[in-house]
Design an enzyme around this catalytic site. Structure first.
Site, short mmCIF file in Angstrom:
data_model
loop_
_atom_site.label_atom_id
_atom_site.label_comp_id
_atom_site.label_asym_id
_atom_site.label_seq_id
_atom_site.Cartn_x
_atom_site.Cartn_y
_atom_site.Cartn_z
N LYS A 176 -82.22 -37.40 46.94
CA LYS A 176 -82.84 -38.62 46.43
C LYS A 176 -82.84 -39.69 47.51
O LYS A 176 -81.79 -40.19 47.91
CB LYS A 176 -82.09 -39.17 45.20
N GLU A 223 -68.77 -56.69 54.54
CA GLU A 223 -69.90 -56.11 55.28
C GLU A 223 -71.14 -56.98 54.99
O GLU A 223 -71.53 -57.13 53.84
CB GLU A 223 -70.15 -54.68 54.80
N CYS A 238 -74.52 -49.07 59.21
CA CYS A 238 -73.17 -48.94 58.64
C CYS A 238 -72.11 -49.14 59.71
O CYS A 238 -71.04 -49.69 59.45
CB CYS A 238 -73.01 -47.58 58.00
N GLU A 272 -70.11 -41.20 52.89
CA GLU A 272 -70.30 -41.97 54.14
C GLU A 272 -70.63 -43.39 53.69
O GLU A 272 -71.74 -43.64 53.22
CB GLU A 272 -71.48 -41.39 54.94
#
Ligand code: NAD
Length: 797
Positions: free
Chosen positions: A192, A397, A300, A266
């Site tokens: 997906k 983040e 990331c 991840e």
């Protein structure tokens, strides 16, 4: 503008890449995209379509289908039907298919690059020169693993049907990282893509089918988080491989707990970019540009926390600001731009708010005076200085083009600030002193370290994080293991129901109060010493004949916390040499051997096995200690040679502090089989032995006391696993959990491990044959006892 005006301004002219082919492909699907299931597009049905927009303009780009449960069911059924044959065709045939996919990507490189830039808003320069070539490299590399599978992974089998969920920041590259290893090793896939960026995945699926990929091997279902959740919950999916935010990763861990699905996560990051005062400053400045302005900082592993040694900080900031003024923002298809659009207005708003919070908390904000396009979701490159390590922008983040800068004085302080994060994905270290850089790299809590470089990736070099950046690796040999399971483990069967459940044993403590007192209660073993249990209660341990064999301390939450503190303090074990760890394991074996008869007698008493079987269990335990003594200095890393001037050192590192709950069967051998690989690799352990047969573990204290293991490396807390497990699972200083017992224990372990996203190894109630070295010993266990850190070391002038 005339040529002479260009000379006067020295400005770039526009250099747009043509979007004709990409628009023509979109026009062919102007009625809307269906899913790609079983080798073909499903019809796009009105009512289930949503628009995906071009981030740079905000205009609709394509109409996409929101996947339903029925769509996911159909995709999983197609993947299941295809899997057996896909594996059966063999490694060489799969290698040909992966090779064909690599060639297909190269043939259509320009189309992929343009579609990706339109759909994501990132510069064509990046999709053309980085994303697409890396995608092709991934398929080539994994064509190789498919070819070598029967030789290199002979003891492994594919996991089966894999559900893969990817984010929007590198839509095509994340697809490649996921599907190349899965398909290469004989699995089939339901993928997906993110709802913002589904186009390159749909294009890939369409072209893959044209390139001859058999129907059902790769299925793409589009939709938002609800579609992802349906894949996660599907009972016929054997593994979930997820890349995305830590919050969703945590949710997926919770939803899959106890299901038996394997999982790799991840997740997010807040990676440090450390500049020592002996760094090549100009090179480091260019490094910063790559670290935080590549893909508008929506990376990331972005080097989002700049740590500069105090003496050079002002000079560094001044030069950096000058460089920021030269960055060019513009439309993604312009080949001369550095900075494109953020993915969507919602992301723009999130970044804007975080910058505002940073300034409110005392940071100084610098944004260069460069021209920013109007419309779309453009955000200027931003530098925040005067940032306190505890402020929001230093820990959250941001996932945007915002660099947060701090200073440090000493190397230790640099490490302390760098490691002061709940994440652990990547780090960059800048120093011209190779000894310093290579000393800092192992001490950083991160899955990847780049020395004098940043954001380097290669299919042959594993990528992945520690802590709340997730677990598992993508790329390289270690990435292959994420899509395989040991053949020997695939044969495990459910534990016999005849084994008395742990709860019944705890109940029987009450009965023990009525029995005559036994004069010796074994204590706990914490920090290298025997310690009385905090609650000053004991647990009766019964022999096979139903008689009380002795009592052990009944550990509680406080005892677990003390044991974890002792294990945490024994960090030097993780840094000690493999030779020393091997010696310690051999010596444990020697000491156990000296008491072999005593242990055999205890096994007979506790479990009712024959004297021969008991002696055999002791001998096997000695052999297992020897085996891990042998492995301690032989299970090693690798030196990769990625396509650059340099190497990547794949270093095998211990996980840290590991909590272990032992099963009831073969109580001595299982205890040794679980503890020894962890010790061999440099972990420290807190063990809850089988409460049914806990005396075998307390007898082991004497073996430990005569050993040369430092205090705190092994800690043993006896008691009921059901009571002790939650404290172990919720403790932030425990890095991984291994629990063996019934299915409920596995489910609880996985569910409670979400706090700091511990790695887990559980057996879902399937019994391991501890006597069978193929199942119970060796690299499969060592892989779980370690994680790989890849340290990139470029060389040359
Ligand atoms: P996200 O977690 O919101 O979404 C990622 C994917 O998960 C999307 O496809 C989304 O539809 C799906 N999803 C959302 N809710 C779900 C649910 N409940 N169940 C199943 N699937 C669900 O992340 P994002 O905003 O798309 O991506 C940004 C994040 O991804 C950042 O945190 C970034 O650090 C991380 N990321 C990590 C890596 C890595 O390799 N570690 C790489 C790229 C991005």
């Amino acid at each position: 503008m005339s040529v002479s005006q260009y000379f006067d301004t020295m400005d770039y002219g526009p250099a747009p890449e043509s979007d004709t082919d990409a628009r023509a492909w979109l026009a062919r699907h102007s009625d809307g995209f269906g899913h790609f299931i079983n080798g073909a597009f499903t019809p796009a049905t009105a009512g289930s379509l949503f628009d995906t927009n071009e981030p740079a303009t905000g205009k609709p780009l394509a109409r996409i289908t929101q996947g339903t449960q029925a769509d996911v069911d159909a995709a999983v059924a197609a993947a299941r039907a295809a899997q057996e044959n896909w594996f059966a065709i063999g490694g060489h045939a799969r290698a040909r298919h992966l090779y064909a996919l690599a060639r297909m990507v190269q043939r259509h490189a320009r189309l992929f690059a343009v579609v990706e830039a339109l759909d994501n808003g990132k510069p064509i320069r990046e999709t053309r020169d980085i994303d697409v070539p890396l995608v092709a490299r991934h398929f080539y590399h994994h064509a190789g693993w498919a070819q070598l599978q029967e030789r290199e992974f002979a003891d492994q089998v594919p996991v089966g049907v894999i559900g893969q969920i990817v984010p929007w920041n590198f839509p095509l590259l994340m697809l490649a990282w996921k599907i190349a290893p899965a398909l290469a090793l004989g699995n089939t896939v339901v993928l997906k893509p993110a709802e913002f960026t589904p186009l390159s995945a749909l294009l890939f699926a369409e072209l893959a089918a044209q390139a001859g990929l058999p129907a059902g091997v790769l299925n793409v279902v589009t939709g938002d988080g609800a579609t992802g959740a349906a894949i996660v919950a599907h009972p016929d999916v054997n593994k979930i491989a997820f890349t995305g935010s830590t919050d969703v990763g945590r949710l997926i861990r919770e939803k899959t707990a106890g299901s038996g699905k394997s999982l790799t996560l991840e997740l997010g990051g807040k990676s440090p970019f450390i500049v020592f005062d002996d760094a090549d400053i100009d090179a480091a400045i260019e490094g910063v540009v790559d670290a935080i302005w590549f893909n508008q900082g929506q990376v990331c592993c972005a080097g989002a926390r700049l740590l500069v040694q105090e003496g050079i900080a002002q000079d560094f900031y001044a030069r950096l600001k000058r460089r920021m003024g030269m960055l060019r923002a513009g439309t993604p298809l312009d080949k001369t731009i550095d900075i494109g659009s953020l993915i969507a207005p919602s992301q723009h708003e999130r970044v804007r708010k975080l910058v505002e919070i940073g300034v409110k908390e005392g940071a100084t904000c610098y944004q260069p005076d460069i021209s920013m396009p109007v419309g779309g979701s453009y955000f200027p490159p931003t530098l925040l200085t005067n940032v306190h390590p505890a402020s929001t922008v230093a820990s959250e983040e941001i996932f945007g083009p915002v660099l947060v800068a701090m200073t440090f004085r000493t190397h230790d302080e640099a490490l302390a600030i760098a490691n002061n994060s709940r994440y652990g994905l990547a780090a960059s270290v800048w120093s011209e002193t190779i000894g310093l850089a290579l000393a800092v790299a192992p001490a950083l809590k991160a899955g990847v370290v780049w020395i004098n470089s940043t954001n380097l990736f290669d299919a042959g070099v594993g990528f992945g994080g520690v802590r709340e950046s997730g677990f598992g690796r993508e790329g390289g040999r270690e990435g292959c293991y994420e899509y395989l399971k040991p053949r020997a483990w695939a044969k495990r069967v459910a534990r016999s129901a005849a084994v008395k459940p742990v709860a019944a044993i705890v109940d029987s403590v009450a009965a023990s109060a009525r029995l005559p007192l036994v004069d010796r209660t074994a204590k706990l073993y914490v920090g290298g010493k025997q310690a009385r249990s905090d609650g000053e209660q004991s647990l009766g341990i019964f022999g096979a004949n139903g008689k009380l064999a002795g009592e052990v301390g009944l550990g509680n939450r406080k005892d677990i916390r003390n044991a974890v503190a002792a294990a945490h303090a024994a960090a030097s074990w993780s840094a000690t040499t493999p030779h020393r760890r091997a010696q310690a394991l051999y010596y444990l074996a020697e000491n156990l051997s000296a008491r072999a008869e005593e242990f055999a007698a205890r096994l007979v008493e506790l479990t009712g096995v024959s004297a021969d079987a008991a002696s055999n269990e002791v001998e096997q335990s000695i052999s297992r200690l020897f085996a891990y003594g042998a492995w301690a200095d032989k299970y090693e890393g690798a030196v990769h040679v990625p396509p650059m001037r340099g190497v990547a050192l794949a270093m095998v590192e211990p996980i840290g502090v590991v909590g272990v709950v032992c099963p009831d069967e073969s109580p001595l051998l299982a205890f040794v089989s679980l503890v020894a690989p962890l010790l061999a690799m440099g972990n420290r352990v807190v063990i809850v032995p089988s409460s049914r047969h806990a005396l075998i573990a307390t007898d082991f204290y004497q073996v430990l006391e005569t050993s040369d293991l430092p205090g705190g490396v092994i800690n043993i807390v006896t008691g009921a696993a059901a009571t002790l497990l939650p404290t172990l699972a919720e403790h932030d200083d425990v890095d991984a959990l291994w629990t063996f017992g019934d299915a409920a224990l596995s489910a609880t372990t996985e569910r409670l491990s979400t706090g700091n996203l511990k790695r887990t190894l559980v057996d879902y109630g399937l019994a391991t044959d501890w006597n069978d070295a193929l199942s119970a010993e060796g690299p499969a266990w060592l892989r779980h006892a370690t994680q790989i850190k890849n340290v990139w070391v470029p060389y040359g002038e």
